[in-house]
Design a protein around this motif. Structure first.
Motif, mmCIF file in Angstrom:
data_model
loop_
_atom_site.group_PDB
_atom_site.id
_atom_site.type_symbol
_atom_site.label_atom_id
_atom_site.label_comp_id
_atom_site.label_asym_id
_atom_site.label_seq_id
_atom_site.Cartn_x
_atom_site.Cartn_y
_atom_site.Cartn_z
ATOM 1 N N ASN A 83 30.433 26.246 27.806
ATOM 2 C CA ASN A 83 30.637 25.969 28.905
ATOM 3 C C ASN A 83 31.670 27.537 29.567
ATOM 4 O O ASN A 83 32.320 28.347 29.661
ATOM 5 N N SER A 85 30.903 29.474 32.809
ATOM 6 C CA SER A 85 31.014 29.052 34.075
ATOM 7 C C SER A 85 32.280 29.741 34.760
ATOM 8 O O SER A 85 33.769 29.441 33.797
ATOM 9 N N LEU A 86 32.160 30.582 35.615
ATOM 10 C CA LEU A 86 33.534 31.374 36.522
ATOM 11 C C LEU A 86 33.424 30.940 37.711
ATOM 12 O O LEU A 86 32.270 30.629 38.091
ATOM 13 N N SER A 87 34.142 30.185 38.483
ATOM 14 C CA SER A 87 34.230 30.207 39.656
ATOM 15 C C SER A 87 33.493 31.086 41.189
ATOM 16 O O SER A 87 33.410 32.625 39.939
ATOM 17 N N THR A 88 32.917 30.918 42.048
ATOM 18 C CA THR A 88 32.540 32.096 42.783
ATOM 19 C C THR A 88 33.586 33.058 42.898
ATOM 20 O O THR A 88 33.283 33.901 43.030
ATOM 21 N N ALA A 89 34.615 32.951 43.322
ATOM 22 C CA ALA A 89 35.742 33.515 43.532
ATOM 23 C C ALA A 89 36.347 34.229 42.330
ATOM 24 O O ALA A 89 36.404 35.831 42.873
ATOM 25 N N ALA A 90 35.991 33.680 40.987
ATOM 26 C CA ALA A 90 36.659 34.581 40.107
ATOM 27 C C ALA A 90 35.144 35.854 39.628
ATOM 28 O O ALA A 90 35.621 37.032 38.700
ATOM 29 N N GLU A 92 33.249 36.505 42.131
ATOM 30 C CA GLU A 92 33.438 38.029 43.263
ATOM 31 C C GLU A 92 34.220 39.185 42.834
ATOM 32 O O GLU A 92 34.217 40.532 42.859
ATOM 33 N N CYS A 116 44.250 36.584 46.343
ATOM 34 C CA CYS A 116 43.434 36.169 44.713
ATOM 35 C C CYS A 116 44.615 36.353 43.341
ATOM 36 O O CYS A 116 43.673 36.971 42.551
ATOM 37 N N ASN A 118 45.840 33.464 42.185
ATOM 38 C CA ASN A 118 45.779 33.294 41.317
ATOM 39 C C ASN A 118 44.053 33.232 40.056
ATOM 40 O O ASN A 118 44.259 33.228 38.936
ATOM 41 N N VAL A 119 43.412 34.068 40.832
ATOM 42 C CA VAL A 119 41.594 34.175 40.348
ATOM 43 C C VAL A 119 42.539 35.239 39.596
ATOM 44 O O VAL A 119 41.759 35.756 38.559
ATOM 45 N N LYS A 126 42.033 34.086 30.720
ATOM 46 C CA LYS A 126 40.641 34.090 29.819
ATOM 47 C C LYS A 126 40.632 35.721 29.275
ATOM 48 O O LYS A 126 39.604 35.766 28.945
#
Length: 176
Positions: A83, A85-90, A92, A116, A118-119, A126
């Motif tokens: 896994n 995957s990153l969120s859409t916000a991350a 962007e 942003c 938290n992102v 990471k």
């Protein structure tokens, strides 16, 4: 000393990308010599279809990895799904940082239109971005750029390998 044998052992034992400066320090061999040996290893591994391991370059770091062709077998062995995957916000925010770096949080928020903090913290945690300095402006805002881990995560040798940025005509009007 068989330099390529030692290099292969170091890369295998470390597991993560190993910076060429650290390799040079450990072996007490010049950077150009280490670079030549590593580049030869990359060519040798890629040309030998019978090998399952390759040496990959990520910026100024090198890593021993498995060939992509063998992924399904490794995945089956581990019986887990990788896994990444990153969120859409991350994604962007990471895209903005990758294409505009170095960039401040305020600049990212102006482009995205939302906060942003938290992102950015998550991307730093990471290891995909890092603080690379501070602007000489009131509040001394941090400026961010991508890391070698970013390159590794997306399978790039350098930031120059990012796809060309295409701005749609409607988006261009919004930006002006």
């Amino acid at each position: 000393m068989n330099i390529k044998s030692v290099l292969e052992s170091l890369l295998f034992a470390w597991g993560e990308p190993l910076n060429i400066n650290e390799i040079s320090r450990i072996l007490n061999i010049s950077l150009p010599s280490i670079k030549t040996h590593l580049e030869e290893m990359i060519v040798q591994c890629n040309e030998d279809a019978n090998r399952g391991l390759i040496v990959q370059k990520f910026g100024n770091s090198f890593q021993l990895t498995t060939k992509k062709d063998n992924f399904e077998f490794i995945q089956s062995l581990l019986q887990t799904t990788v896994n990444k995957s990153l969120s859409t916000a991350a994604m962007e925010s990471l895209s903005i940082i990758a294409y505009k770096q170095p960039v401040t949080k305020v600049e990212i928020e102006l482009i995205r239109g939302v906060k942003c903090s938290n992102v950015i913290k998550g991307l730093i945690d990471k290891g995909l971005i890092k603080e690379v300095g501070r602007l000489d402006k009131p509040g001394r805002p941090a400026i961010y750029a991508t890391t070698d881990e970013f390159l590794r995560h997306f399978g790039l040798n350098s930031i120059e390998e990012l796809p060309a940025l295409i701005i749609e005509p409607d988006e261009e009007k919004k930006a002006t």
